[in-house]
Motif scaffolding. Structure first.
Motif, short mmCIF file in Angstrom:
data_model
loop_
_atom_site.label_atom_id
_atom_site.label_comp_id
_atom_site.label_asym_id
_atom_site.label_seq_id
_atom_site.Cartn_x
_atom_site.Cartn_y
_atom_site.Cartn_z
N VAL A 190 11.14 -20.28 -2.48
CA VAL A 190 12.57 -20.13 -2.72
C VAL A 190 12.81 -18.87 -3.54
CG1 VAL A 190 14.64 -21.16 -3.72
CG2 VAL A 190 12.91 -22.62 -2.65
N TYR A 191 13.77 -18.06 -3.14
CA TYR A 191 14.02 -16.80 -3.83
C TYR A 191 14.51 -17.04 -5.25
CZ TYR A 191 15.94 -12.41 -5.30
OH TYR A 191 16.21 -11.28 -6.03
N ASP A 192 13.89 -16.33 -6.21
CA ASP A 192 14.33 -16.35 -7.60
C ASP A 192 14.48 -17.79 -8.11
OD1 ASP A 192 14.96 -15.06 -9.94
OD2 ASP A 192 17.10 -14.97 -9.52
N GLY A 244 12.41 -27.48 -9.69
CA GLY A 244 11.68 -26.22 -9.65
C GLY A 244 12.14 -25.27 -8.57
N SER A 245 12.64 -25.78 -7.45
CA SER A 245 13.06 -24.90 -6.36
C SER A 245 14.52 -24.47 -6.50
CB SER A 245 12.88 -25.61 -5.01
OG SER A 245 13.70 -26.76 -4.93
N THR A 246 15.19 -24.95 -7.55
CA THR A 246 16.57 -24.55 -7.79
C THR A 246 16.63 -23.07 -8.11
OG1 THR A 246 17.10 -26.73 -8.68
CG2 THR A 246 18.62 -24.96 -9.21
N ASN A 247 17.60 -22.38 -7.53
CA ASN A 247 17.78 -20.96 -7.81
C ASN A 247 18.06 -20.77 -9.30
OD1 ASN A 247 20.05 -18.67 -8.07
ND2 ASN A 247 18.54 -18.08 -6.54
N LEU A 248 17.50 -19.73 -9.86
CA LEU A 248 17.61 -19.48 -11.30
C LEU A 248 19.07 -19.34 -11.74
CD1 LEU A 248 16.26 -18.92 -14.00
CD2 LEU A 248 15.97 -16.54 -13.31
N THR A 249 19.85 -18.61 -10.98
CA THR A 249 21.26 -18.43 -11.32
C THR A 249 22.00 -19.76 -11.25
OG1 THR A 249 21.23 -16.18 -10.46
CG2 THR A 249 23.37 -17.21 -10.72
N THR A 250 21.68 -20.56 -10.25
CA THR A 250 22.32 -21.88 -10.12
C THR A 250 21.96 -22.76 -11.31
OG1 THR A 250 22.21 -21.73 -7.71
CG2 THR A 250 22.51 -23.92 -8.66
N ALA A 251 20.69 -22.73 -11.70
CA ALA A 251 20.25 -23.53 -12.85
C ALA A 251 20.96 -23.08 -14.12
CB ALA A 251 18.74 -23.41 -13.02
N ALA A 252 21.14 -21.77 -14.28
CA ALA A 252 21.83 -21.25 -15.47
C ALA A 252 23.27 -21.73 -15.50
CB ALA A 252 21.77 -19.72 -15.48
N ALA A 253 23.91 -21.74 -14.33
CA ALA A 253 25.30 -22.21 -14.26
C ALA A 253 25.38 -23.70 -14.59
CB ALA A 253 25.87 -21.94 -12.87
N GLU A 254 24.42 -24.48 -14.07
CA GLU A 254 24.40 -25.92 -14.36
C GLU A 254 24.15 -26.16 -15.84
OE1 GLU A 254 22.00 -28.39 -11.85
OE2 GLU A 254 22.34 -27.14 -10.09
N ALA A 255 23.28 -25.37 -16.44
CA ALA A 255 22.98 -25.52 -17.87
C ALA A 255 24.22 -25.23 -18.71
CB ALA A 255 21.84 -24.59 -18.27
N LEU A 343 18.10 -19.57 -20.00
CA LEU A 343 18.26 -19.37 -18.56
C LEU A 343 19.12 -18.15 -18.27
CD1 LEU A 343 18.75 -23.06 -17.36
CD2 LEU A 343 16.82 -21.57 -16.82
N ALA A 344 20.16 -17.95 -19.05
CA ALA A 344 21.01 -16.78 -18.86
C ALA A 344 20.21 -15.50 -19.07
CB ALA A 344 22.20 -16.83 -19.81
N ALA A 345 19.36 -15.50 -20.10
CA ALA A 345 18.51 -14.33 -20.36
C ALA A 345 17.53 -14.12 -19.22
CB ALA A 345 17.76 -14.51 -21.68
N VAL A 368 23.41 -2.42 -5.49
CA VAL A 368 23.98 -3.76 -5.62
C VAL A 368 22.99 -4.70 -4.96
CG1 VAL A 368 25.85 -5.30 -4.94
CG2 VAL A 368 26.37 -2.95 -5.61
N GLU A 369 22.57 -5.72 -5.66
CA GLU A 369 21.59 -6.64 -5.08
C GLU A 369 22.27 -7.58 -4.08
OE1 GLU A 369 18.26 -8.12 -7.55
OE2 GLU A 369 19.44 -7.34 -9.22
N GLY A 370 21.54 -7.86 -3.01
CA GLY A 370 22.10 -8.66 -1.93
C GLY A 370 22.61 -10.02 -2.37
N GLN A 371 21.87 -10.67 -3.28
CA GLN A 371 22.29 -12.01 -3.68
C GLN A 371 23.59 -12.00 -4.47
OE1 GLN A 371 19.75 -10.41 -4.90
NE2 GLN A 371 19.45 -10.73 -7.09
N ASP A 372 23.93 -10.84 -5.08
CA ASP A 372 25.22 -10.73 -5.77
C ASP A 372 26.37 -10.68 -4.77
OD1 ASP A 372 23.91 -10.69 -8.18
OD2 ASP A 372 23.85 -8.50 -8.31
N VAL A 373 26.07 -10.23 -3.57
CA VAL A 373 27.08 -10.13 -2.51
C VAL A 373 27.22 -11.44 -1.75
CG1 VAL A 373 27.80 -8.89 -0.44
CG2 VAL A 373 26.59 -7.68 -2.26
#
Length: 507
Positions: A190-192, A244-255, A343-345, A368-373
């Motif tokens: 899973v990416y990131d 563990g397979s949760t995307n890092l950005t998603t986990a940060a938002a959930e946190a 997680l944000a860091a 611009v990174e693709g996942q930001d788009v």
């Protein structure tokens, strides 16, 4: 009185002729080369300034080249984002059209064909490159970042060879066991993912602890090791909490949501209340709120209150497992805040910015990174498109993985599917593209301003360099004419002075 001999006259004449010849040679070389000096020894001040000015001009030229390259990269990116924005707008229009009750099955299939074509167009644009470097792949510039792949549970889109979300949108016809088997087999792809971040933190902690062991009295290393240990422990715990397979950005938002929920719970139930008690109270409040909502299904305020109460109840129930039932709400909120910040860091540290040095001490991010788009995790654009394709086929629900149970088995849930809801999702997708364009636009403006200043600096230093090294043509030409006349005069005078020979005196 001293006697002037013929030898003395001849020697002086030859010296004067030599000086005139040297002056003529210097003047001629100056005019021919258009340079004030030929060697540094000719004029040390001019030579020193020349070295300085040439260095500045060379640096500015390199910065101009960098600025041009940055502008080229950003221009391609901006054009690509505009295209993606147009495609997402079209997808939204198709979703709006498909939501009409007047559309026949044939109409929906025609729209589906168009949506499939747009999906290919979106991927094609996101795989754009400049001078052979793919612009949306972060540091991975040598390979196309996006690809549609076929899996055992349906087609999906990968980003840099990894899944953007694992089991995000799956046809309801696929069995739960097939989904769970696929999830288990690909959980590390899973990416990131949060697991990647935890592994990186563990590696950093191991390195920090080794450095400290080699120099145990170094206060700087002590602080770094302590910080690395905290980060590693926090991310390891987050893997258990969010999957563990949760995307890092998603986990940060959930946190971050967990922190807000726990902070609100402190106000509601009291900071000294233990989590077990708070969770029980939250469950009771949710039951009451849901009953009120069920009793009056037309009251949206009651439905919203019930949904909010459920989030609080679920969060507190999870917190009991994460932090322990005897932990107070205040302590749990503090721990959750630490997790959220860590997680944000980690999200920030995972950014893959490509920077160009475009001026003295000035860097600019060109990519611009693709996942930001497209978005990350389950909320990415491709999942929304997949939902639309399923809905156009007449599906009213889809399956998705919401996490894992205590044994690590994927939890599969069936979610209602409505084309109308997808309109809002495409609006969200458009918002991401617009935000990316706005960020890029600010960077492009900076590059333009710097490029203008570089052009001015280049002209200024080039002018100084020219004034320092190049001759004044009119003055140099006059000097050459004067040198020629002097040389010719010296030759003529010399010819008269030394023209007599010994024969003339014998005669």
């Amino acid at each position: 009185m001293f006697r002037v001999t013929n030898g003395m006259m001849a020697a002086n004449t030859l010296r004067n002729i030599g000086a005139a010849a040297s002056r003529l040679a210097t003047a001629n070389e100056a005019v021919a080369s258009n340079m004030k000096i030929q060697l540094a020894s000719d004029d040390s001040k001019v030579a020193t300034r020349a070295v300085t000015y040439r260095s500045y001009v060379s640096q500015i030229k390199q910065y101009q080249d960098n600025a041009d390259a940055a502008d080229a990269w950003q221009t391609v990116t901006d054009d690509s984002l505009s295209a993606v924005s147009d495609y997402v707008s079209q997808l939204k229009e198709y979703a709006t059209a498909a939501s009409s009750d007047t559309k026949t099955a044939e109409d929906l299939q025609s729209i589906k064909t168009s949506v499939e074509a747009l999906l290919k167009d979106v991927i094609s644009v996101l795989n754009n490159d400049t001078s052979g470097s793919y612009i949306f792949g972060g540091y991975s510039t040598s390979e196309a970042p996006y690809e549609v792949v076929s899996t055992d549970i349906g087609d999906t889109v990968t980003f840099k060879g990894e899944y953007l979300s694992l089991g995000g949108v799956i046809s309801a016809e696929v069995s739960d066991s097939d989904i769970q088997n696929f999830y288990a087999a690909n959980a590390s792809n899973v990416y990131d993912s949060l697991t990647d971040a935890a592994d990186a933190a563990l590696a950093a902690n191991t390195k920090a602890q080794a450095a400290l062991a080699a120099d145990p009295t170094n206060v700087i290393l002590i602080a770094k090791a302590a910080s690395a240990q905290t980060t590693s422990d926090t991310l390891a715990a987050a893997v258990t909490t969010y999957g563990g397979s949760t995307n890092l950005t998603t986990a940060a938002a959930e946190a971050e949501t967990d922190v807000d929920t726990l902070t609100t719970a402190i106000t509601t139930y009291g900071g000294t209340t233990d989590l077990t008690t708070a969770a029980a109270n939250a469950l009771a409040d949710y039951t009451t709120a849901q009953a009120a909502a069920d009793a009056d299904s037309t009251d949206t305020a009651l439905a919203e209150a019930a949904a909010k109460a459920k989030i609080t109840s679920d969060t507190l129930a999870t917190a009991v497992t994460t932090y322990g039932g005897a932990t107070t709400l205040t302590a749990a909120a503090a721990e959750a805040d630490t997790t959220s910040k860590t997680l944000a860091a980690a999200v920030t540290n995972s950014d893959q910015d490509i920077n160009y040095n475009i001026n003295f001490g000035t860097e600019v991010t060109v990519n611009v990174e693709g996942q930001d788009v497209t978005g990350e995790g389950s909320d990415n654009l491709f999942n929304t498109i997949q939902k639309l394709l399923l809905a156009l086929d007449g599906d009213t629900s889809y399956k998705t993985v919401t996490g894992t149970d205590s044994s690590g088995t994927a939890i599969v849930e069936t979610v209602d599917l409505s084309i109308t809801d997808l309109i809002d999702e495409f609006n969200t997708a458009l918002g991401r593209v617009t935000a990316s364009q706005a960020s890029l636009g600010a960077s492009m403006s900076s590059v333009t301003n710097v490029a203008d200043r570089l052009d001015e600096a280049y002209e200024a230093y080039s002018s100084l360099l020219t004034d320092n090294e190049n001759i004044d043509t009119a003055v140099a030409t006059t000097e050459l004419s004067s040198a020629e006349y002097t040389y010719e005069a010296a030759l003529a005078v010399g010819a008269k002075v030394i023209s007599k020979s010994l024969i003339d005196y014998i005669a």
